[in-house]
Design a protein around this motif. Structure first.
Motif, PDB file in Angstrom:
ATOM      1  N   THR A 170       0.851  -1.200   0.000  1.00 34.74           N
ATOM      2  CA  THR A 170       0.000   0.000   0.000  1.00 34.74           C
ATOM      3  C   THR A 170       0.877   1.236   0.000  1.00 34.74           C
ATOM      4  O   THR A 170       1.772   1.381   0.841  1.00 34.74           O
ATOM      5  N   PRO A 171       0.616   2.190  -0.942  1.00 39.30           N
ATOM      6  CA  PRO A 171       1.442   3.403  -1.000  1.00 39.30           C
ATOM      7  C   PRO A 171       1.383   4.185   0.298  1.00 39.30           C
ATOM      8  O   PRO A 171       0.352   4.261   0.962  1.00 39.30           O
ATOM      9  N   SER A 172       2.513   4.776   0.651  1.00 40.71           N
ATOM     10  CA  SER A 172       2.610   5.574   1.870  1.00 40.71           C
ATOM     11  C   SER A 172       2.564   7.052   1.519  1.00 40.71           C
ATOM     12  O   SER A 172       2.875   7.464   0.388  1.00 40.71           O
ATOM     13  N   GLU A 173       2.183   7.867   2.517  1.00 38.83           N
ATOM     14  CA  GLU A 173       2.155   9.314   2.299  1.00 38.83           C
ATOM     15  C   GLU A 173       3.562   9.904   2.319  1.00 38.83           C
ATOM     16  O   GLU A 173       3.779  11.015   1.852  1.00 38.83           O
ATOM     17  N   HIS A 174       4.509   9.168   2.856  1.00 35.17           N
ATOM     18  CA  HIS A 174       5.862   9.685   3.015  1.00 35.17           C
ATOM     19  C   HIS A 174       6.825   8.899   2.109  1.00 35.17           C
ATOM     20  O   HIS A 174       6.641   7.695   1.907  1.00 35.17           O
ATOM     21  N   PRO A 175       7.870   9.552   1.588  1.00 33.77           N
ATOM     22  CA  PRO A 175       8.833   8.868   0.697  1.00 33.77           C
ATOM     23  C   PRO A 175       9.885   8.087   1.473  1.00 33.77           C
ATOM     24  O   PRO A 175      11.070   8.126   1.147  1.00 33.77           O
ATOM     25  N   TYR A 176       9.457   7.420   2.536  1.00 32.98           N
ATOM     26  CA  TYR A 176      10.385   6.603   3.304  1.00 32.98           C
ATOM     27  C   TYR A 176       9.577   5.534   4.015  1.00 32.98           C
ATOM     28  O   TYR A 176       8.339   5.557   4.039  1.00 32.98           O
ATOM     29  N   ILE A 177      10.262   4.576   4.627  1.00 28.12           N
ATOM     30  CA  ILE A 177       9.586   3.488   5.339  1.00 28.12           C
ATOM     31  C   ILE A 177       9.902   3.602   6.825  1.00 28.12           C
ATOM     32  O   ILE A 177      10.913   4.200   7.219  1.00 28.12           O
ATOM     33  N   HIS A 178       9.003   3.036   7.650  1.00 26.39           N
ATOM     34  CA  HIS A 178       9.182   3.059   9.105  1.00 26.39           C
ATOM     35  C   HIS A 178       9.842   1.750   9.518  1.00 26.39           C
ATOM     36  O   HIS A 178       9.201   0.702   9.562  1.00 26.39           O
ATOM     37  N   CYS A 179      11.117   1.804   9.779  1.00 27.99           N
ATOM     38  CA  CYS A 179      11.885   0.597  10.104  1.00 27.99           C
ATOM     39  C   CYS A 179      11.663   0.240  11.567  1.00 27.99           C
ATOM     40  O   CYS A 179      12.291   0.810  12.479  1.00 27.99           O
ATOM     41  N   THR A 180      10.738  -0.698  11.798  1.00 29.32           N
ATOM     42  CA  THR A 180      10.422  -1.112  13.166  1.00 29.32           C
ATOM     43  C   THR A 180      11.361  -2.227  13.601  1.00 29.32           C
ATOM     44  O   THR A 180      12.084  -2.825  12.794  1.00 29.32           O
ATOM     45  N   ALA A 181      11.317  -2.534  14.908  1.00 28.62           N
ATOM     46  CA  ALA A 181      12.160  -3.613  15.442  1.00 28.62           C
ATOM     47  C   ALA A 181      11.733  -4.958  14.876  1.00 28.62           C
ATOM     48  O   ALA A 181      12.565  -5.826  14.604  1.00 28.62           O
ATOM     49  N   ASP A 182      10.412  -5.137  14.660  1.00 31.43           N
ATOM     50  CA  ASP A 182       9.935  -6.390  14.066  1.00 31.43           C
ATOM     51  C   ASP A 182      10.483  -6.566  12.653  1.00 31.43           C
ATOM     52  O   ASP A 182      10.805  -7.681  12.226  1.00 31.43           O
ATOM     53  N   PHE A 183      10.556  -5.454  11.945  1.00 37.39           N
ATOM     54  CA  PHE A 183      11.079  -5.521  10.574  1.00 37.39           C
ATOM     55  C   PHE A 183      12.545  -5.967  10.571  1.00 37.39           C
ATOM     56  O   PHE A 183      12.955  -6.843   9.802  1.00 37.39           O
ATOM     57  N   VAL A 184      13.348  -5.372  11.457  1.00 41.33           N
ATOM     58  CA  VAL A 184      14.769  -5.727  11.539  1.00 41.33           C
ATOM     59  C   VAL A 184      14.914  -7.190  11.940  1.00 41.33           C
ATOM     60  O   VAL A 184      15.725  -7.935  11.376  1.00 41.33           O
ATOM     61  N   HIS A 185      14.074  -7.646  12.916  1.00 40.39           N
ATOM     62  CA  HIS A 185      14.148  -9.033  13.369  1.00 40.39           C
ATOM     63  C   HIS A 185      13.741  -9.986  12.254  1.00 40.39           C
ATOM     64  O   HIS A 185      14.356 -11.043  12.043  1.00 40.39           O
ATOM     65  N   SER A 186      12.721  -9.601  11.497  1.00 38.58           N
ATOM     66  CA  SER A 186      12.254 -10.462  10.401  1.00 38.58           C
ATOM     67  C   SER A 186      13.289 -10.559   9.287  1.00 38.58           C
ATOM     68  O   SER A 186      13.404 -11.603   8.628  1.00 38.58           O
ATOM     69  N   LEU A 187      14.000  -9.473   9.044  1.00 37.09           N
ATOM     70  CA  LEU A 187      15.035  -9.497   8.001  1.00 37.09           C
ATOM     71  C   LEU A 187      16.164 -10.456   8.359  1.00 37.09           C
ATOM     72  O   LEU A 187      16.677 -11.185   7.501  1.00 37.09           O
ATOM     73  N   LYS A 188      16.530 -10.464   9.625  1.00 33.72           N
ATOM     74  CA  LYS A 188      17.713 -11.225  10.027  1.00 33.72           C
ATOM     75  C   LYS A 188      17.383 -12.662  10.435  1.00 33.72           C
ATOM     76  O   LYS A 188      18.267 -13.522  10.413  1.00 33.72           O
ATOM     77  N   HIS A 189      16.138 -12.916  10.804  1.00 37.23           N
ATOM     78  CA  HIS A 189      15.781 -14.246  11.284  1.00 37.23           C
ATOM     79  C   HIS A 189      14.601 -14.774  10.470  1.00 37.23           C
ATOM     80  O   HIS A 189      13.434 -14.466  10.760  1.00 37.23           O
ATOM     81  N   ASN A 190      14.892 -15.510   9.421  1.00 40.28           N
ATOM     82  CA  ASN A 190      13.873 -16.139   8.588  1.00 40.28           C
ATOM     83  C   ASN A 190      14.482 -17.385   7.971  1.00 40.28           C
ATOM     84  O   ASN A 190      15.665 -17.687   8.146  1.00 40.28           O
ATOM     85  N   GLU A 191      13.668 -18.097   7.224  1.00 39.43           N
ATOM     86  CA  GLU A 191      14.112 -19.380   6.692  1.00 39.43           C
ATOM     87  C   GLU A 191      14.896 -19.258   5.398  1.00 39.43           C
ATOM     88  O   GLU A 191      15.361 -20.268   4.860  1.00 39.43           O
ATOM     89  N   TYR A 192      15.083 -18.059   4.841  1.00 36.75           N
ATOM     90  CA  TYR A 192      15.756 -17.882   3.556  1.00 36.75           C
ATOM     91  C   TYR A 192      17.282 -17.842   3.742  1.00 36.75           C
ATOM     92  O   TYR A 192      17.794 -17.292   4.718  1.00 36.75           O
ATOM     93  N   ASP A 193      17.966 -18.438   2.756  1.00 34.21           N
ATOM     94  CA  ASP A 193      19.443 -18.395   2.786  1.00 34.21           C
ATOM     95  C   ASP A 193      19.964 -16.995   2.510  1.00 34.21           C
ATOM     96  O   ASP A 193      20.995 -16.589   3.048  1.00 34.21           O
ATOM     97  N   PHE A 194      19.267 -16.271   1.634  1.00 37.67           N
ATOM     98  CA  PHE A 194      19.687 -14.908   1.278  1.00 37.67           C
ATOM     99  C   PHE A 194      18.476 -14.005   1.308  1.00 37.67           C
ATOM    100  O   PHE A 194      17.379 -14.394   0.858  1.00 37.67           O
ATOM    101  N   VAL A 195      18.662 -12.787   1.821  1.00 39.74           N
ATOM    102  CA  VAL A 195      17.650 -11.729   1.760  1.00 39.74           C
ATOM    103  C   VAL A 195      18.302 -10.542   1.063  1.00 39.74           C
ATOM    104  O   VAL A 195      19.303  -9.998   1.546  1.00 39.74           O
ATOM    105  N   LEU A 196      17.738 -10.161  -0.090  1.00 38.93           N
ATOM    106  CA  LEU A 196      18.284  -9.059  -0.885  1.00 38.93           C
ATOM    107  C   LEU A 196      17.336  -7.880  -0.813  1.00 38.93           C
ATOM    108  O   LEU A 196      16.170  -7.974  -1.226  1.00 38.93           O
ATOM    109  N   MET A 197      17.798  -6.758  -0.265  1.00 36.45           N
ATOM    110  CA  MET A 197      16.970  -5.557  -0.131  1.00 36.45           C
ATOM    111  C   MET A 197      17.274  -4.592  -1.277  1.00 36.45           C
ATOM    112  O   MET A 197      18.442  -4.259  -1.520  1.00 36.45           O
TER     113      MET A 197
END
Length: 690
Positions: free
Chosen positions: A579-606
């Protein structure tokens, strides 16, 4: 960190990169040159040719044609006279006899400026020409100038003639007087020496005789020296040679001596008899010891006899050698005495001939000098006579200037000026067409090759990618992506790097395409990969059926698993922005950081926004295990690379690499194209073999 672009000018590459501009410039200047040729219009030229023979001022000493340092100076002086004011004024009066009094300076100067007078090299000819757009009056004006110049030459032809004739006659009298003195001196020498006739053959015969005697003396001297050297070296060499060989000769005589041979045979028989007596006895038997003593005495007596005979043979050989050497020395001494006598005789003969010819040589040399001077005086008198005859017979002659051809009315136009201007325009266009691309590339701050970008970064790139716009580049592009994927796998094995941030220096550099291609290639290699779109400035992931995405997860409306779009045949597993946001940036929450680093994928490319434009990129780069920066060839400047390096130095990410993207390749040209052709050739060859 500072980054500077090192200029690498490749003329062929610049020309190929700007070939359209070159073609346009060539066409424009060709049309401009053609239009100029026809706009200037026709041009006509009338010309007359004069011949200038400066022969009447011949020099008596060296027969030069001019009494001037350089003939070209003389010709230039004639050209100046043709274009002089009085000649031009006279030419205008010839055209119109009534215009002489009212001819002004401007009209004379105009005719002089229009007139072209040039010498023809290696000839005596001078060309007088006049050009114009109208045929009428051209030849008449040129012929009027020729007539005016000839009239001026006729008036100045014989300047100070009377004085010059008197000087020539005076010089002739002096030369004749000097010749009479030389004749008297010659007669006195011939009477004093008794020489009746003066011939070169007599002196030549004497010289030949002296030369032959000198050669004979040199030969006799050489033979005497050789005889002397042979005599000097013979005795010493012969004795030394005999001393070296005497022992060998003595042994040869002893080996062949009949007495010594018979004595050896007798003694050997006695030894055999004694040895036979001791057969069967032991060493303590008295007969055995007696036999050994007798054998020793027999051998000693044989050696004494051999030594005595050796001395006798040696004395006999020495006496024979001394007699032979004495005989040879006597023969060589006679030869040396004979050669010395012949040398003395040859030297005496040569001395007698030289003494007998010395008086004749003095007379001969004096007579040769006199005859040479008389020949020179006769030549000078002859030239003076010729000059006097010239003044007598050529007083009314037309002079040293003659007309080779008068000007005629031109029938055809000449377009020399048109051709020069048009050719100059086309040459300028041709030069600029090929110079401008070089200048553009020289002053262009953008870096277009991997080598230039690597020099700006200061260390090698992770890899480079071609601009995949042609069908023949597809397989090569996929192979390059595979190389990058294998590099990431190696990093994961060695450094446990699995969370990768992919950003760019400038927008639209191809980072999104790279993220999706890398994730897809990692899946093909057997590794699970997830592509995450975090570019809120300009989302560019392909649309999917799942309308939810990262923004929905960050706002707490969706779970992490629900926003992941599964992989398809063409695309990897991915998370769109949602969903488009009103702001040209994202809100990097702690859950987001945890999900990026701890998941079942061998590689996560941002997929990050350009790092020089977004704070999200800076923050996410610090979270990632490694950062890959995309530098697009042909769009990056050294200053931007410097800003990037300063940013990375400030952020201190764990690992930083960069990829050069969209490297342009000229088909059928260049090093990169040869790499692609070699790759396709090997691929096709392996396909045929399989």
């Amino acid at each position: 960190m500072a980054a500077k672009k090192k200029v690498h000018i490749k003329p062929l590459g610049s020309i190929l990169a700007h070939k359209k501009m070159i073609m346009i410039m060539l066409v424009v200047f060709a049309l401009l040159a053609t239009a100029t040729f026809f706009i200037i219009g026709p041009n006509y030229r009338a010309q007359a040719i004069l011949e200038v023979y400066p022969t009447y001022v011949s020099n008596l000493g060296d027969n030069k044609e001019l009494n001037i340092p350089d003939y070209s100076n003389f010709v230039n002086n004639q050209i100046y006279n043709i274009k002089s004011y009085d000649v031009q004024q006279k030419a205008i009066s010839i055209l119109d006899s009534k215009a002489l009094e009212k001819v002004g300076y401007e009209e004379v100067q105009k005719l002089s400026d229009q007139l072209v007078v040039t010498p023809i090299s290696q000839t005596y000819k001078i060309v007088i020409s006049l050009s114009g757009k109208n045929v009428e009056g051209l030849s008449e004006r040129v012929n009027a100038v020729v007539k005016a110049y000839l009239e001026k030459v006729d008036q100045e032809k014989f300047v100070n003639k009377e004085q010059r004739v008197l000087n020539l006659m005076k010089r002739r009298t002096e030369l004749q007087s000097e010749m009479q003195d030389l004749l008297r001196r010659q007669t006195e020498l011939m009477d004093k020496s008794g020489v009746v006739s003066f011939l070169d053959s007599a002196n030549s015969t004497l010289e030949d005789k002296i030369m032959k005697l000198s050669e004979g003396l040199a030969l006799a001297k050489k033979e005497r020296e050789e005889s002397e050297m042979k005599l000097k070296n013979f005795s010493e060499n012969a004795r030394q040679e005999f001393a070296n060989r005497i022992d060998l000769l003595v042994e040869e005589q002893l080996e062949a001596d009949s007495y010594l041979l018979s004595l050896r045979e007798v003694l050997n028989q006695q030894k055999v008899a004694l040895i036979a007596q001791t057969v069967g006895t032991n060493s303590a038997h008295p007969g055995r010891s007696s036999s050994r003593k007798t054998i020793a005495e027999i051998e000693k007596s044989f050696e004494l006899a051999k030594a005595e005979l050796r001395e006798q043979v040696k004395e006999k050989l020495k006496k024979f050698n001394d007699d032979r050497i004495s005989l040879s020395e006597a023969v060589l001494s006679k030869e040396f005495a004979k050669a010395k006598a012949e040398e003395l005789t040859a030297e005496q003969n040569l001395q007698r001939v030289k003494e007998s010819t010395s008086s004749y040589s003095l007379v001969y040399n004096s007579l040769v000098s006199i005859r040479s001077k008389m020949s020179l005086y006769r030549s000078r008198i002859q030239k003076i006579e010729e000059r006097l005859d010239f003044f007598r017979t050529e007083e009314n002659a037309p002079g040293f200037v003659s007309v080779f051809s008068m000007a005629r009315t031109p029938e055809f136009s000449i377009n020399e000026k048109n051709l020069k201007i048009s050719g100059a325009l086309f040459a300028i266009g041709f030069f600029l067409a090929f110079l401008l691309p070089l200048a553009i590339d020289f002053f262009n701050p953008l870096m277009s090759t991997p080598a230039e970008i690597e020099e700006a970064f200061g260390y090698p790139s992770l890899g480079w990618l071609v601009e995949n716009k042609e069908h023949y580049l597809e397989d090569f592009y996929i192979n390059q992506i595979r190389r990058l994927a294998l590099s990431l796998i190696q990093e994961k094995k060695s450094q446990e790097h699995r969370l990768i941030s992919v950003t760019s220096i400038k927008p639209c550099a191809g980072s999104t395409t790279l993220v999706l291609a890398l994730a897809r290639q990692l899946e093909d290699l057997g590794y699970s990969a997830l592509a995450v779109e975090t570019n809120a400035l300009k989302p560019s992931f392909p649309d999917s059926d799942n309308q939810k995405g990262l923004n929905d997860f960050l706002s707490g409306q969706e779970r992490w698993e629900s926003v992941i779009e599964g992989k398809t045949a063409d695309l990897p597993a991915r998370i769109n922005l949602g969903t488009p946001s009103e702001h040209p940036y994202i809100h990097c929450t702690a859950d987001f950081v945890h999900s990026l680093k701890h998941n079942e994928y061998d590689f996560v490319l941002m997929d990050l926004p350009p790092i020089l434009m977004s704070s999200d990129s800076e923050y996410l780069c610090t979270l990632a295990d490694a950062v890959i920066v995309v530098a697009e060839a042909g769009r990056v400047m050294p200053g931007e690379v410097g800003r990037l390096l300063n940013t990375m130095e400030r952020l201190q990410p764990e690992a930083v690499a960069y990829v050069v993207n969209r490297v342009k390749i000229s088909k059928n040209k260049g090093y990169f194209n040869s790499m692609v052709e070699e790759f396709n050739k090997e691929k096709n060859s392996s396909a045929l073999n399989s």
